[in-house]
Scaffold this active site. Structure first.
Site, PDB file in Angstrom:
ATOM      1  N   GLU A  51       4.640  -2.334   2.865  1.00 32.70           N
ATOM      2  CA  GLU A  51       3.397  -2.900   2.730  1.00 32.70           C
ATOM      3  C   GLU A  51       3.301  -4.309   2.096  1.00 32.70           C
ATOM      4  O   GLU A  51       3.276  -4.502   0.850  1.00 32.70           O
ATOM      5  CB  GLU A  51       2.312  -2.009   2.361  1.00 32.70           C
ATOM      6  N   ARG A  56      -2.559 -11.048   0.312  1.00 30.05           N
ATOM      7  CA  ARG A  56      -3.203 -11.771  -0.922  1.00 30.05           C
ATOM      8  C   ARG A  56      -2.739 -13.052  -1.457  1.00 30.05           C
ATOM      9  O   ARG A  56      -3.335 -13.761  -2.336  1.00 30.05           O
ATOM     10  CB  ARG A  56      -2.909 -10.621  -2.095  1.00 30.05           C
ATOM     11  N   LYS A 107      -5.876   5.741   3.589  1.00 33.72           N
ATOM     12  CA  LYS A 107      -5.546   5.531   2.487  1.00 33.72           C
ATOM     13  C   LYS A 107      -6.552   5.925   1.430  1.00 33.72           C
ATOM     14  O   LYS A 107      -7.714   5.549   1.678  1.00 33.72           O
ATOM     15  CB  LYS A 107      -5.270   3.881   2.190  1.00 33.72           C
TER      16      LYS A 107
END
Length: 215
Positions: A48, A52, A136
């Site tokens: 993943e 960001r 998640k």
């Protein structure tokens, strides 16, 4: 009428690739390929890359093109636009820290597996109502950790989680022992000193230790 309770496309296959999904923050896209190769060599094939940093999409694009054994996904997906950008870059799954109806619709329409983030029972129930079973759980430690997830097993047995947030090599086995946890997300195998020094063999070793955690 309530939608049928079916998983997002192929989400289970992503959850089952490895017991740990590395959560990667990449500042320099040039690091993406050697980092991904080290993780894959250690047995962590689902990666993943969080959206960001400005380098994130280029990193996803490079891993998708040059590391065929990696299943690269995009994390910190917050908007429908980010969904489109990530899939266009080659992301094979999507992860969000939370969800809204608009974001959920965009992820569902993307055609790739997705894991919307939850931290409360009501959010889990709302996703189950939408036919989404893979989620998640974030931020895992702050939101109640293993005790919280264990309390969801009986009332919400259809929900399946990838907890992320504050999980370490020491705490991961307790999560993985839960029947509703398929894998965990973490970044402990990506210490800053190893990234900045490009110590890929060390990251491969840490990845191998993480891949061996399945109880």
């Amino acid at each position: 009428m309530t939608p049928p309770a079916v998983p997002s496309p192929a989400a289970a296959s992503v959850l089952d690739l490895a017991p740990v999904v590395p959560v990667v923050v990449i500042d320099d896209a040039a690091d993406a390929v050697p980092l991904a190769r080290a993780l894959v060599a250690g047995g962590l094939t689902a990666i993943e890359v969080t959206l960001r940093t400005p380098a994130a999409l280029d990193a996803i694009r490079a891993i998708a093109a040059e590391v065929p054994d990696a299943v690269v996904g995009a994390g910190t997906v917050l908007t429908p636009g980010a969904v489109a950008d990530a899939v266009d870059a080659g992301a094979r799954f999507l992860v969000s820290p939370g969800w809204t109806p608009g974001l959920l619709a965009a992820m569902r329409a993307s055609g790739v597996p997705f894991l919307p983030g939850v931290s409360t029972t009501s959010e889990v129930v709302a996703l189950l109502e939408q036919g989404v079973r893979e989620m998640k759980f974030f931020p895992a430690e702050a939101a109640g950790g293993t005790a919280y997830l264990a309390s969801l097993v009986s009332p919400l047995p259809r929900a399946r989680f990838c907890p992320t947030g504050g999980i370490t090599l020491a705490s991961a086995p307790a999560y993985l022992a839960l029947p509703n946890v398929a894998c965990v997300g973490g970044s402990w195998m990506l210490p800053r000193h190893a990234l900045t020094s490009h110590n890929w063999p060390h990251i491969e070793t840490l990845a191998r230790n993480a891949a061996a955690l399945r109880p």
